[in-house]
Design an enzyme around this catalytic site. Structure first.
Site, PDB file in Angstrom:
ATOM      1  N   GLU A   1      -0.972  12.049  -1.711  1.00  0.00           N
ATOM      2  CA  GLU A   1      -1.349  13.399  -2.133  1.00  0.00           C
ATOM      3  C   GLU A   1      -2.553  13.911  -1.355  1.00  0.00           C
ATOM      4  OE1 GLU A   1       0.370  15.453  -4.846  1.00  0.00           O
ATOM      5  OE2 GLU A   1       1.684  14.078  -3.793  1.00  0.00           O
TER       6      GLU A   1
ATOM      7  N   GLY B   1       1.900  13.409   8.939  1.00  0.00           N
ATOM      8  CA  GLY B   1       1.322  12.906   7.712  1.00  0.00           C
ATOM      9  C   GLY B   1       0.476  13.962   7.045  1.00  0.00           C
TER      10      GLY B   1
ATOM     11  N   GLU C   1       6.349  12.494   7.102  1.00  0.00           N
ATOM     12  CA  GLU C   1       7.364  12.158   8.100  1.00  0.00           C
ATOM     13  C   GLU C   1       6.790  11.154   9.088  1.00  0.00           C
ATOM     14  OE1 GLU C   1       9.389  16.647   8.036  1.00  0.00           O
ATOM     15  OE2 GLU C   1       8.704  15.773   9.934  1.00  0.00           O
TER      16      GLU C   1
ATOM     17  N   GLY D   1     -15.080 -12.891  -9.519  1.00  0.00           N
ATOM     18  CA  GLY D   1     -14.274 -13.887  -8.845  1.00  0.00           C
ATOM     19  C   GLY D   1     -12.803 -13.763  -9.201  1.00  0.00           C
ATOM     20  N   GLY D   2     -12.382 -12.548  -9.539  1.00  0.00           N
ATOM     21  CA  GLY D   2     -11.021 -12.324  -9.999  1.00  0.00           C
ATOM     22  C   GLY D   2     -10.009 -12.192  -8.880  1.00  0.00           C
TER      23      GLY D   2
END
Length: 398
Positions: A375, A140, A136, A353-354
């Site tokens: 969760e 949390g 809410e 370097g992705g």
């Protein structure tokens, strides 16, 4: 009772099938729906129907239904639905975790129903696609702070309140809503209700634009004098009873989230290994890491971290299948796998370097972050683990 953490032979076909779905269905459309946020992946309809058929045929239950616990006879080791689901979810998440979260009738709410519903409710909600609504605006991680109320009125409950960050909240056709029967009673008065779409007073307020898992919608829901049948309450209707059952949902779903994290991290590790090999950096598993290329040593460290999270997750699922309390292990698995996935995916981006959209590595790094949050956040998992190990209550250790 002895635990064996090798993949049981009877699950190997299931794992292979999940991997083929990940490779042949999820990967090819992964970038498409990452860019087209809030557009439903219609390719999932046929896949969801196949999973429904497997569950209806009497074969090994998988997906959200697989988390329903057995009592365990205390002597015969069982490898059941929880372990099967963890293994299949991990493989599917290797393809795209957002697609896993977007699968019809495989929501976290479905896992909640499978965990705590009685047999009549389980049959009644068998074909429902259920989201989970807990968080809410002012509540949390602290479940005692929930302010959504459920007031008894004859054969119904009247729900009022707002829920945020509800995964599949717009697409699902029901929501498992946490609400309090009496705010002054704290956690003891928290109950969960199955609220079906179309119920007067139940509205979807908005959809969120997110960092990752964009193929899965995340919604804000509002309940205004929403009348829900008392028969839709999961567990005991009495205050001071049933909260342990409500929380048992997490004991089953946290290993599933850990499995998602394992799948995303494994995808990143596999891709990084291929990129490094293409650059002439090969990992030698017969030599110490200190005597190898720095990138190879980093990959070895990530693989070891992944393996630790993997074994912890299998243990939590195995304990659920064998009727053993696993709250500690479920939180350990969630904490370890969630942190591992965020660290591993970012490290893989750095090593390769992705950063560009030409690689799915940057997407996996974005997707991984939520797995350390929903969760139960990393911090909450560590708090639960500390309470369990030290024998402290929530009032004694905050």
């Amino acid at each position: 009772m002895t635990i064996n953490l090798e993949v049981p032979a009877k699950f190997k076909l299931l794992v292979d099938q999940a991997h083929q779905v990940a490779l042949g269905v999820f990967r090819p459309i992964s970038r498409k729906y990452d860019r087209a946020e809030h557009e439903y992946p219609k390719e999932l309809d046929m896949l969801a129907a196949l999973v429904d058929g497997m569950n209806s045929s009497g074969e090994q239950s998988t997906g959200a239904r697989g988390v329903r616990r057995t009592n365990g006879n205390g002597s015969e080791v069982q490898n059941g639905g929880n372990l099967a689901t963890v293994l299949s979810v991990m493989e599917a998440s290797w393809g795209d975790v957002a697609m896993v979260l977007a699968m019809p009738r495989q929501g976290l709410g479905n896992s909640a129903i499978a965990s705590v519903a009685d047999d009549e409710q389980l049959a009644r909600f068998d074909r429902v696609w259920a989201s989970m609504a807990i968080t809410e605006p002012d509540a949390g991680s602290d479940s005692a702070a929930i302010r959504t109320t459920a007031v008894r009125d004859g054969d119904d409950y009247i729900l009022n309140g707002e829920k945020i960050f509800v995964t599949a909240g717009a697409r699902s056709n029901a929501v498992v809503v946490w609400a309090t029967l009496d705010p002054s009673k704290g956690r003891a008065a928290i109950k969960s209700f199955v609220v079906e779409k179309g119920t007067p007073g139940f509205t979807v307020e908005r959809l969120e634009h997110k960092l990752g898992i964009r193929a899965s919608d995340t919604a804000t829901l509002r309940f205004a004098d929403c009348r829900v049948p008392a028969a839709n309450l999961l567990g005991s209707p009495e205050v001071d009873e049933g909260f342990a059952g409500v929380m048992q949902t997490f004991d089953n779903t946290r290993p599933l989230v850990a499995a998602m994290a394992l799948g995303v991290a494994k995808a990143a590790i596999d891709e990084t290994r291929d990129v490094l090999r293409g650059a002439g950096v090969a990992v030698d598993y017969d030599r110490p890491a200190s005597r190898q290329h720095a990138a190879a040593a980093a990959l070895l460290a990530m693989e070891a971290d992944w393996e630790a999270a993997y074994l912890t997750t299998l243990e939590a699922a195995w304990m659920a299948d064998n009727g053993q309390p696993n709250s500690l292990q479920a939180s350990m698995a969630k904490a370890k796998a969630g942190r591992m996935a965020t660290e591993v995916t970012l490290r893989c981006v750095e090593l390769t370097g992705g950063y560009a959209e030409s690689s799915l590595l940057e997407k996996w790094a974005r997707d991984a972050k939520i797995l350390d949050i929903f969760e139960g956040t990393q911090q909450i998992q560590q708090l639960i683990v500390a309470r369990r190990l030290l024998g402290k209550s929530s009032a004694e250790l905050k």
